[in-house]
Structures are given as C-alpha cells and as structure tokens.
Design a protein around this motif. Sequence first.
Motif, PDB file in Angstrom:
ATOM      1  N   GLU A  55       0.817  -1.219   0.000  1.00 28.56           N
ATOM      2  CA  GLU A  55       0.000   0.000   0.000  1.00 28.56           C
ATOM      3  C   GLU A  55       0.847   1.264   0.000  1.00 28.56           C
ATOM      4  O   GLU A  55       0.493   2.263  -0.628  1.00 28.56           O
ATOM      5  N   ALA A  56       1.976   1.269   0.705  1.00 28.43           N
ATOM      6  CA  ALA A  56       2.784   2.474   0.880  1.00 28.43           C
ATOM      7  C   ALA A  56       3.436   2.894  -0.434  1.00 28.43           C
ATOM      8  O   ALA A  56       3.681   2.080  -1.327  1.00 28.43           O
ATOM      9  N   GLU A  57       3.744   4.190  -0.531  1.00 27.31           N
ATOM     10  CA  GLU A  57       4.413   4.720  -1.706  1.00 27.31           C
ATOM     11  C   GLU A  57       5.915   4.442  -1.632  1.00 27.31           C
ATOM     12  O   GLU A  57       6.421   3.893  -0.658  1.00 27.31           O
ATOM     13  N   PHE A  58       6.627   4.897  -2.652  1.00 30.54           N
ATOM     14  CA  PHE A  58       8.036   4.564  -2.820  1.00 30.54           C
ATOM     15  C   PHE A  58       8.910   5.064  -1.677  1.00 30.54           C
ATOM     16  O   PHE A  58       8.830   6.211  -1.257  1.00 30.54           O
ATOM     17  N   ASP A  59       9.729   4.184  -1.195  1.00 34.44           N
ATOM     18  CA  ASP A  59      10.836   4.508  -0.304  1.00 34.44           C
ATOM     19  C   ASP A  59      11.885   3.428  -0.541  1.00 34.44           C
ATOM     20  O   ASP A  59      11.623   2.245  -0.311  1.00 34.44           O
ATOM     21  N   ALA A  60      13.053   3.830  -1.024  1.00 30.46           N
ATOM     22  CA  ALA A  60      14.033   2.845  -1.491  1.00 30.46           C
ATOM     23  C   ALA A  60      14.390   1.834  -0.414  1.00 30.46           C
ATOM     24  O   ALA A  60      14.397   0.621  -0.664  1.00 30.46           O
ATOM     25  N   GLN A  61      14.692   2.309   0.798  1.00 27.90           N
ATOM     26  CA  GLN A  61      15.125   1.376   1.828  1.00 27.90           C
ATOM     27  C   GLN A  61      14.030   0.397   2.213  1.00 27.90           C
ATOM     28  O   GLN A  61      14.277  -0.790   2.399  1.00 27.90           O
ATOM     29  N   SER A  62      12.793   0.891   2.317  1.00 24.72           N
ATOM     30  CA  SER A  62      11.712  -0.031   2.667  1.00 24.72           C
ATOM     31  C   SER A  62      11.443  -1.003   1.520  1.00 24.72           C
ATOM     32  O   SER A  62      11.112  -2.172   1.756  1.00 24.72           O
ATOM     33  N   TRP A  63      11.610  -0.546   0.275  1.00 23.42           N
ATOM     34  CA  TRP A  63      11.435  -1.453  -0.855  1.00 23.42           C
ATOM     35  C   TRP A  63      12.467  -2.566  -0.820  1.00 23.42           C
ATOM     36  O   TRP A  63      12.151  -3.728  -1.082  1.00 23.42           O
ATOM     37  N   TYR A  64      13.716  -2.234  -0.525  1.00 21.51           N
ATOM     38  CA  TYR A  64      14.745  -3.271  -0.444  1.00 21.51           C
ATOM     39  C   TYR A  64      14.385  -4.288   0.636  1.00 21.51           C
ATOM     40  O   TYR A  64      14.569  -5.494   0.465  1.00 21.51           O
ATOM     41  N   GLY A  65      13.875  -3.764   1.761  1.00 25.44           N
ATOM     42  CA  GLY A  65      13.467  -4.662   2.831  1.00 25.44           C
ATOM     43  C   GLY A  65      12.337  -5.576   2.413  1.00 25.44           C
ATOM     44  O   GLY A  65      12.318  -6.766   2.769  1.00 25.44           O
ATOM     45  N   ILE A  66      11.377  -5.056   1.645  1.00 31.08           N
ATOM     46  CA  ILE A  66      10.248  -5.872   1.171  1.00 31.08           C
ATOM     47  C   ILE A  66      10.729  -6.928   0.187  1.00 31.08           C
ATOM     48  O   ILE A  66      10.322  -8.100   0.247  1.00 31.08           O
ATOM     49  N   LEU A  67      11.599  -6.533  -0.745  1.00 31.45           N
ATOM     50  CA  LEU A  67      12.137  -7.511  -1.689  1.00 31.45           C
ATOM     51  C   LEU A  67      12.786  -8.679  -0.959  1.00 31.45           C
ATOM     52  O   LEU A  67      12.640  -9.841  -1.358  1.00 31.45           O
ATOM     53  N   ALA A  68      13.505  -8.358   0.125  1.00 30.30           N
ATOM     54  CA  ALA A  68      14.208  -9.397   0.870  1.00 30.30           C
ATOM     55  C   ALA A  68      13.255 -10.230   1.720  1.00 30.30           C
ATOM     56  O   ALA A  68      13.260 -11.466   1.651  1.00 30.30           O
ATOM     57  N   SER A  69      12.416  -9.554   2.512  1.00 32.08           N
ATOM     58  CA  SER A  69      11.582 -10.288   3.464  1.00 32.08           C
ATOM     59  C   SER A  69      10.496 -11.105   2.775  1.00 32.08           C
ATOM     60  O   SER A  69      10.131 -12.183   3.256  1.00 32.08           O
ATOM     61  N   GLU A  70       9.976 -10.610   1.645  1.00 27.92           N
ATOM     62  CA  GLU A  70       8.907 -11.332   0.947  1.00 27.92           C
ATOM     63  C   GLU A  70       9.451 -12.303  -0.095  1.00 27.92           C
ATOM     64  O   GLU A  70       8.665 -12.984  -0.755  1.00 27.92           O
ATOM     65  N   LYS A  71      10.761 -12.319  -0.264  1.00 29.77           N
ATOM     66  CA  LYS A  71      11.410 -13.220  -1.220  1.00 29.77           C
ATOM     67  C   LYS A  71      10.815 -13.070  -2.628  1.00 29.77           C
ATOM     68  O   LYS A  71      10.460 -14.052  -3.299  1.00 29.77           O
ATOM     69  N   VAL A  72      10.707 -11.813  -3.032  1.00 27.82           N
ATOM     70  CA  VAL A  72      10.175 -11.501  -4.359  1.00 27.82           C
ATOM     71  C   VAL A  72      11.086 -12.104  -5.417  1.00 27.82           C
ATOM     72  O   VAL A  72      12.318 -11.986  -5.347  1.00 27.82           O
ATOM     73  N   THR A  73      10.488 -12.747  -6.414  1.00 30.00           N
ATOM     74  CA  THR A  73      11.266 -13.372  -7.488  1.00 30.00           C
ATOM     75  C   THR A  73      11.228 -12.562  -8.780  1.00 30.00           C
ATOM     76  O   THR A  73      12.207 -12.536  -9.524  1.00 30.00           O
TER      77      THR A  73
END
Length: 621
Positions: free
Chosen positions: A301-319
Amino acid sequence: MAGLQETGVGALGLWPRIRKDPAMLEPRPHLVDYAAVRASFSWEKARAALSGLPGGGLNIAHEAVHRHAQGPRAQKTALRWIGKDGSRHEFSYAQLSAEARRFASALRSLGAAEGERVFLLLGRVPELYVAMFGALSAKAVVSPLFSAFGPEPIATRIGMGQGAVLITTPELYRRKVEGIRANLPSLRHVVLVERAGEAEPVAGTIRWSELVSGASPDFAVPPTDAEDLALLHFTSGTTGRPKGAVHVHGAVLTHYVTGLYALDLHEEDIFWCTADPGWVTGTSYGVIAPLVHGVINLVVEAEFDAQSWYGILASEKVTVWYTAPTAIRMMMKLGAEAVRGYDLSALRFMASVGEPLNPEGVMFGVEAFGRPFHDNWWQTETGGIMIANFAAMDVKPGSMGRPLPGIEAAIVRREPDGSVTQIEEPMVEGELALKKGWPSMFRGYLGEEERYRKCFADDWYLTGDLAKKDEEGYFWFVGRADDVIKSAGHLIGPFEVESALMEHPAVAEAAVIGKPDPIVGEVVKAFVALKPGFAASEELRRDLLGHARKRLGPAVAPKEIDFRDNLPRTRSGKIMRRLLKARELGLPEGDLSTLESDERPVAQGPAAGPLPAENRPGDRP
C-alpha cells in the motif's frame, strides 16, 4: 548470467552488451529460442492456455480468479497485501473469487447493468481488487482512477465515461467528490470503503460493509464475448481533455502471453508490480496478468521509499519485480551501496516500464543487484507489453528489446497520401508501428471516432513514437514525434541527449526540449536535477556542456542547461517534456490532470539561464 561483453557502437554509443547463458538461468525461461517461438506462435494456439467460460467466450475475472478457485490453486495465496501500518492480509484464490462474486451480486442489487461504468478511486487496498474483479464478473466496464487526482480530473473522467457507480473512501469522497457530485448526473451510487473509526454515515452514499455483507457469493458470470468492453483507461493529451482508451475482455490473452514471455512468470513466483492501479500498468500487470498465471501477487500500500522497498524484496522473497525508471533513478541517487546487506537471492528477474530506461539504469541493476533491469515498451492504447528484453536474451542497455511473439513491429514513414512505407535500413529513424490484430489493442477513444481512425494506416497502428531498429531486430526509442528536436537539418531525439547527460556523475535526471532559434530552427535545451552532494554552479554547467559536446558532438549536444530541484512528471513517473517546453516558451500548458505536482520547478544556484554565447563550448552547428 555469463557476464558482460563489449559490443560495437549502438544507438547510444559504446555500451556493454549483457550476455546471458540460458542454461544457467533457473527456472528455465519460457522463451529461449526467440526465432523458433515467433515462427510457431499464433494467438489461436495461445488461447488454449485459458479455460474460457462454459459455452465459450472470455471474461477477465474468470481467467484471473474464478477458474483457479475451482481448481488445484483454490487455497493458494492470490494476493499478499501489506498495509502502510505494516498490517498484512492474504487472500487465497478461493477467497478472492468469493469476495468478487459477492461484489458482483451487490452491483446487481444496485441496478448496475452490463456495460455500465464502475469507477474505482482507491489506493492499493484489498477492496480495489475485489471491486475490479467483481465488476468485471458482472460485465461492468471498470475505470480505475489515481487516488491522488484532484476534483477536476475526477469529474472530467467520470463525466466522459458516464460513470454509474463510484467506489472510494470517506476521506477521498469528502475532499474530492462531494463538491462535484451535483455536476455528475450519471453517477447514481457512491460506495465508501470504510475503515475503523469511520463508522459515521455520509449522506448520499452506501457503506461497503453494508452493501456486500448480505450479497451472495454464488454469482454466476454471465456469457461474455471476447469483444465485450471491459476496461476504460484515460491517458492525458497534450491539449484539452484526456483520451479514454477502451479495452475488451479478450485483452486477457495478451496479459497471459506477455506475463509468460516478457515477465517470465512461473507457477512458484512471488511477483511485485509497483505501479499504481490507476495507471494501465497497475491494472494490466499489478492486477490481471500475475493472477492469470496463478502466482502470488504482492501488493504494497505504501508509496516509494528505497530502503523499505529493499526490505520488502528481501523479506517477501520476491522473485519477479516490475517497476519504473523513476524509482530506479531514485535508487541510483542512493547508490548501489544502499542495497548491500539485504538478502535478494530470491530475485531472479527485474523489468522496467513507464518511459524508456536510460542505459545507466540498466547498468545500475547489474552493479546493485547483480542482474540488469529489462526494459520493455507499450502504451495505454496497446493494453499490454509489445516489445521487451526477454529473460534469456542478450540485453543492449538503452534498447526497448524485440517484439513479443504475435506482435509485428516496424519502423515506417508516413507518406503525403496517408499511406505508410516500411523503412528496411537498420538504424534509420521513423515512426514505430504495430500490425493490427493483437487481442489487447484498444478498440476506440471514448467519443472520438475520428481521432481513433487517424491512429491507423494500411493495417498498421501508428504509435506516435519515433524509434530505430538495428540489424539484430532490437528497437531503440528516439522520442515522441512531437518531442523530436529539429536543429540545422538534424532530427535530435531527447532520450539520447538525456542519456548522455546522465552518464555524468553529478546528474540524477535530465529532460531535454527544443527551443526556437532564428538561425537553426531549434536549439537543444536541457533541464537537469543533480544527485545529492552536488551543487549547481557555472563551473558545473560548463562541465556538463563540455561532457555532452564530447559525448554527442556539437550538432546534438545541448546549448543551454538549467538546473532544477525536480522535474515535472506524471503520477505514473513520466517526465513531462511538453510542460517544460510550454513553461519555457509561455505557451498553454494543456492537460495537467496527471501531473504529480503543479509546483513549478525552481532553478538551483546562480544563473538559471544559458551561458553567454562567448562562453559556450563551441559555436552552434
């Protein structure tokens, strides 16, 4: 990936070709032998991958949700939603199907007929996905809106589309809709998606919870022809009102094929498209395509924030990650070091769309993530990806890639009699054209038949984008036809100049326009936003002018540079060159409904104007 290999001079100069060994890629890409897949492909054969409705026909909601809910994916996660406050909610395909059918029943209870327009003014909240698939199940026409729109663009679009039902929130309704509703006679119902603490009723509206709580989840999707209208997307025009591009249920076949080949989606993928659903990418690839493939669709839901995006990519194991050049450039500002420390080993494919991705962005992907961003090209009018850099294909940074199977693309020249001639010579500039007939091709501009007809000639859709094609069949973006700069007999594409400026270590973003000149017709003027740690100065301006002249030559390099804190862009991330030009020349600014912010950029540092003529690095060409 087998590393980098230098190639010859391409459209943007000497860039390393990113070579990949398909045998080293896991899982094996769907498209490895490009020529063989294109030769054997047909839309008819691709159609067999979709189930279709009982008795025939195609319905987007059925293909994306309901068929999975009736099969082995019923309990698999369809949507994984992360709220702004960190809360999480997951919908299985069976749950999403039941909620969508419940909303379809609710629409029928409101008297919404097949073909009526349902507008969605919502952020990335679960109800948006339920409402979209519910409305499509009921054969309503869905039109998503940016939740950041102001009252005027909302009123314009609902009015043009003759919206019958609007789904929004109490807060958005009070701020943006209540004051204009009297001017929208077609709008019969407003449904408010309430949250905790928003229990007070709002006069003239219906609560979402009350509407859907008693509705039946047993709604049967009615017979739907592939040519039945499904989606209405608005795209801004250079002047006047926005254009309403109409798409049909048969577009889901393009969503399937492009998800397969351009995004390389596999059954086990966790997919994240960062685009807002109010933009066509956010609908086609943030909602429909991943679910057609039965993957887990991550919604943040949240808008762009680079550091939080990196955290989401890692924690959610985005492929598989699909994002935009604007976000990539913002990440570039932080540098590749900001990615260090995050476990992104699950991430196997990254793609970009929205505007052409400069070569620097592609190479940043390699530096920061160990893999390139794969740029692709399409438009609101095409409904889906048309040209792409595929997972197993060599990437030429700065190139759009090659056409999808089933898509015939060409570079053409418009003739005075209205016909078009294909340009066969490599790297000769012309207009990008697509042969008619792909399933997601728009079926019209709402209420503008003559404008629609002018988009076609000799069975080609004329995109309005200028491009080149190299000897290997890769396409290279030059610019919009109305953005191309004509200077002393030269045709200059702004993208090439912007990319050269972005090679300079001080430049975060650049936008280029043509400025009228009595001698050469137009001179190139650049607007530049700097990276943190750099300040505007005459010394830096001279350095940038010299860098561009050395990189591009005197005929193409900018003659003027202004420093800006920011560049005007649409909410979908595209830099609005036409707005920069209008403001530079004092011309009408046209449709600003998609502008991210109407604040005029402010020049940085001393002397925002051009260098005095005697101080410019070289004479005009």
